[in-house]
Design a protein around this motif. Sequence first.
Motif, short mmCIF file in Angstrom:
data_model
loop_
_atom_site.label_atom_id
_atom_site.label_comp_id
_atom_site.label_asym_id
_atom_site.label_seq_id
_atom_site.Cartn_x
_atom_site.Cartn_y
_atom_site.Cartn_z
N VAL A 275 0.86 -1.19 0.00
CA VAL A 275 0.00 0.00 0.00
C VAL A 275 0.89 1.24 0.00
CG1 VAL A 275 -1.77 1.28 1.28
CG2 VAL A 275 -1.81 -1.24 1.25
N VAL A 276 0.67 2.14 -0.94
CA VAL A 276 1.47 3.36 -1.03
C VAL A 276 0.74 4.52 -0.35
CG1 VAL A 276 2.58 2.58 -3.14
CG2 VAL A 276 0.52 3.98 -3.30
N TRP A 277 1.46 5.61 -0.18
CA TRP A 277 0.99 6.88 0.38
C TRP A 277 0.78 6.78 1.88
CZ3 TRP A 277 1.90 11.52 0.52
CH2 TRP A 277 1.00 12.53 0.89
N ASP A 278 -0.33 6.23 2.37
CA ASP A 278 -0.53 6.09 3.82
C ASP A 278 -0.48 7.44 4.52
OD1 ASP A 278 -0.93 4.83 6.24
OD2 ASP A 278 1.08 3.98 6.39
N HIS A 279 -1.12 8.42 3.90
CA HIS A 279 -1.16 9.76 4.48
C HIS A 279 -2.53 10.37 4.17
CE1 HIS A 279 1.75 13.33 5.57
NE2 HIS A 279 0.65 13.32 6.30
N ASN A 280 -2.68 11.67 4.24
CA ASN A 280 -4.00 12.28 4.17
C ASN A 280 -4.58 12.33 2.77
OD1 ASN A 280 -3.81 12.70 6.93
ND2 ASN A 280 -2.87 14.71 6.68
N ARG A 281 -5.88 12.67 2.71
CA ARG A 281 -6.58 12.74 1.43
C ARG A 281 -6.13 13.91 0.56
NH1 ARG A 281 -10.94 12.64 5.28
NH2 ARG A 281 -11.82 10.56 5.63
N HIS A 307 -5.26 8.70 5.44
CA HIS A 307 -5.68 9.10 6.78
C HIS A 307 -6.70 10.24 6.66
CE1 HIS A 307 -1.48 7.74 8.49
NE2 HIS A 307 -2.10 6.79 7.80
N TRP A 308 -7.17 10.74 7.80
CA TRP A 308 -8.18 11.81 7.75
C TRP A 308 -7.69 13.15 8.31
CZ3 TRP A 308 -12.43 9.58 11.55
CH2 TRP A 308 -12.01 9.67 12.86
N TYR A 309 -6.40 13.30 8.55
CA TYR A 309 -5.92 14.46 9.29
C TYR A 309 -5.73 15.71 8.44
CZ TYR A 309 -4.81 10.66 12.53
OH TYR A 309 -4.88 9.54 13.33
N PHE A 336 -8.44 2.96 4.09
CA PHE A 336 -8.24 3.92 5.18
C PHE A 336 -7.35 3.24 6.20
CE2 PHE A 336 -9.19 6.01 9.17
CZ PHE A 336 -9.28 7.35 8.82
N THR A 337 -6.15 3.80 6.41
CA THR A 337 -5.15 3.13 7.24
C THR A 337 -5.01 3.72 8.65
OG1 THR A 337 -3.51 4.52 6.12
CG2 THR A 337 -3.74 2.27 5.34
N GLU A 338 -5.54 4.93 8.88
CA GLU A 338 -5.44 5.48 10.24
C GLU A 338 -6.33 6.69 10.42
OE1 GLU A 338 -1.47 6.41 11.78
OE2 GLU A 338 -2.38 8.07 12.86
N GLY A 339 -6.96 6.75 11.58
CA GLY A 339 -7.68 7.94 12.02
C GLY A 339 -7.93 7.84 13.51
N CYS A 340 -7.80 8.94 14.19
CA CYS A 340 -8.19 9.00 15.60
C CYS A 340 -8.54 10.45 15.92
CB CYS A 340 -7.08 8.51 16.53
SG CYS A 340 -5.66 9.62 16.67
N TYR A 358 -16.25 9.64 13.13
CA TYR A 358 -16.08 8.30 12.60
C TYR A 358 -17.20 7.95 11.62
CZ TYR A 358 -12.26 6.84 15.69
OH TYR A 358 -11.05 6.71 16.31
N GLY A 359 -18.43 8.13 12.03
CA GLY A 359 -19.55 7.74 11.19
C GLY A 359 -19.56 8.45 9.86
N ARG A 360 -19.32 9.74 9.88
CA ARG A 360 -19.33 10.54 8.64
C ARG A 360 -18.20 10.08 7.71
NH1 ARG A 360 -18.70 14.81 11.06
NH2 ARG A 360 -20.92 15.17 11.47
N SER A 361 -17.01 9.88 8.27
CA SER A 361 -15.88 9.47 7.47
C SER A 361 -16.10 8.09 6.86
CB SER A 361 -14.59 9.48 8.30
OG SER A 361 -13.48 9.08 7.54
N MET A 362 -16.60 7.17 7.65
CA MET A 362 -16.76 5.81 7.15
C MET A 362 -17.79 5.76 6.02
SD MET A 362 -16.46 3.74 10.77
CE MET A 362 -16.17 2.09 10.13
#
Length: 487
Positions: A275-281, A307-309, A336-340, A358-362
Motif C-alpha cells: 500500500v502506497v501513500w498512507d497519508h492524508n486525502r 488518513h483523515w488528518y 483507510f489506514t489510520e484515524g483518531c 467516525y460515522g461521517r468518514s466511514m
Amino acid sequence: MKKTYLLGLSLLLFACSTERTEDNTIKESSEFSAEGKIITVYTTSKDGENKLSIGDQLAFSQANQPLETEIAVFVNPTKKFQTFLGIGGAITDASAEVFAQLPEDKQEELINAYFGSDGIDYTLLRTTIHSCDFASGSYTYIEEGDKDLNSFSIEHDQQYRIPMIKKAMANASDTLVFYASPWSPPAFMKGRENMLQGGKLLPEYYQSWANYYAKFIKAYEAEGMPIWGLTIQNEPMAVQTWESCIYTAEEERDFLKNYLGPTLAKEGLGDKNIVVWDHNRDLISHRANTILGDPDAAKYVWGVGFHWYETWAGGQPMWDNLRNVKESFPDKELLFTEGCVESFSQDGYQRWTNAERYGRSMIKDFNCGTVGWTDWNILLDQNGGPNHVGNFCFAPIHADTNTGELIYTPSYYYIGHFSKFIRPEAKRISTTVSRSTIISTSFLNEDDKMVTVVMNDKDEPVTYKLIVDGWETETTIPARSMQTLVY
C-alpha cells in the motif's frame, strides 16, 4: 465510567427477525414475511440508552412514487461496486502495554469487545514496524549501525505486542487481515542521531531498509502471525515530533520499484500486498498519479492508503480526491489506514462529535470506493497514552490502569454499526439520499443480507423512507444517532 460493551449482544448477528420476551431479552424468531423482506434496525443515539440496540421490526410494502417533501434513502441492489475487505484497528505498543496492566477478565472483555462475534467483530488489524509515538520509548530491531541487519530481532515485541496480537487472532470470528507500517528507518539510515522529526532515507541504505521489511515479515510469520501486507511509510510528507521520514512521490516510487518490490519478490514474499501513500486525502491524487502512472512501480501496488488528518488546520475532508483516484486507477484499491481524535481530555470520553467524525468518514469513504477502514489505537490508558512524545489521543476504548476498568466511548458503537454487520467480501450497493439531512451507505453480504447504515447528525429526529427495488418502509432515526438496517 464503567460500561457494558455489548448491546444485549446475545442477539444473532444477521437474524432476519427477532422478538423480545417478557423480561425484555432478545430471542430468535422464525417469523418471515411472504417475500422474506423483514428489516431489523439497530440504533445508537446520544439521548437515550441505545447502544447498538435492537429496535422494532419493520416490514416492506410496495413502493409508491416518493414526494419531494419526503426524505428517502434509495438503494439499488442491481448496482454493485467495490468488494469489502474489512474494518479494524491497530495494536500498537501503547495498546499492548495498557492491555498487559489489565486484570485477566478485563483483557478477555477487551479482546471479545473488538474481535468476538458478540462484540463488534473486527476483521482488520494494523501494527507498526518497530516503534512509533504510541510506545513508552523509541527503538528498532537492530543494533545502531548494523547495515547488514545481523542483529535483527523482534524480541522487544514479544513482551507485550505479540501476545496481544495472538489473542486477537485467536478470538476473531474471521481470519484477520493483518498489515504493518513503519514510522521511520533506524536513525543511522537517515544520517541522524534519532528517528524523530523527519529526515530522509539515505540512498546507500535503500537496500538495507528493503531487507528490513522482509526480515520483519518473516520474523512475525515465524511466530504464527500471517502478514497480509504493508504500507511503505506512515505519513511520508509529515515532519513529526515523533518517528517520521519524508519521501517525495518520486522517492517513494523509486524505492518501491527498484528496491522494496524486487526484494520482497526475491525473498518469496511477492504475494504481500503493498500500500502506497498512507497519508492524508489532500495530496493523495499527486502520489497516486506519480506512482501508479509508472508501470514498473504500479505492478507492485495493491492500493493507496490514506488518513483523515487533512482537517487538522480546520479544513474539510477531501473526499472528492478519493473518488478521483478510484476513477483514475480502477484496478487499485483504497484503504483507510489510520484515524483518531486528537487533543485528548478525560472530559471528552463521551463527546458525541468524536463518534460522528467516525460515522461521517466511514460512510463517505466507503461511498468513494474505499474497501477497508482501520482505526488507530484500539486501547489507550486514562491519559490517552502511553506516548513517548506527549501526543495523547482518544481511542474507542480506554482503560483506567488505576482501577482496571474499561471505558467505552460512543466511537466504539458507531464503528460497530459497520464492522459488526458488513462482512468481508460484501459488495457495496448503490445508495443515495434525497436530502442532506442524513447520510447513508449499503453493502450486500455474501449470505444475501443487505446492510444499510444511516446517520443523523442533526439535533432533530428524521423520519425517512427506505426504498429498495420496488419496496419501501418508513422509520425514524432519533436526533444525533446512527442506525443499521439489516434485511
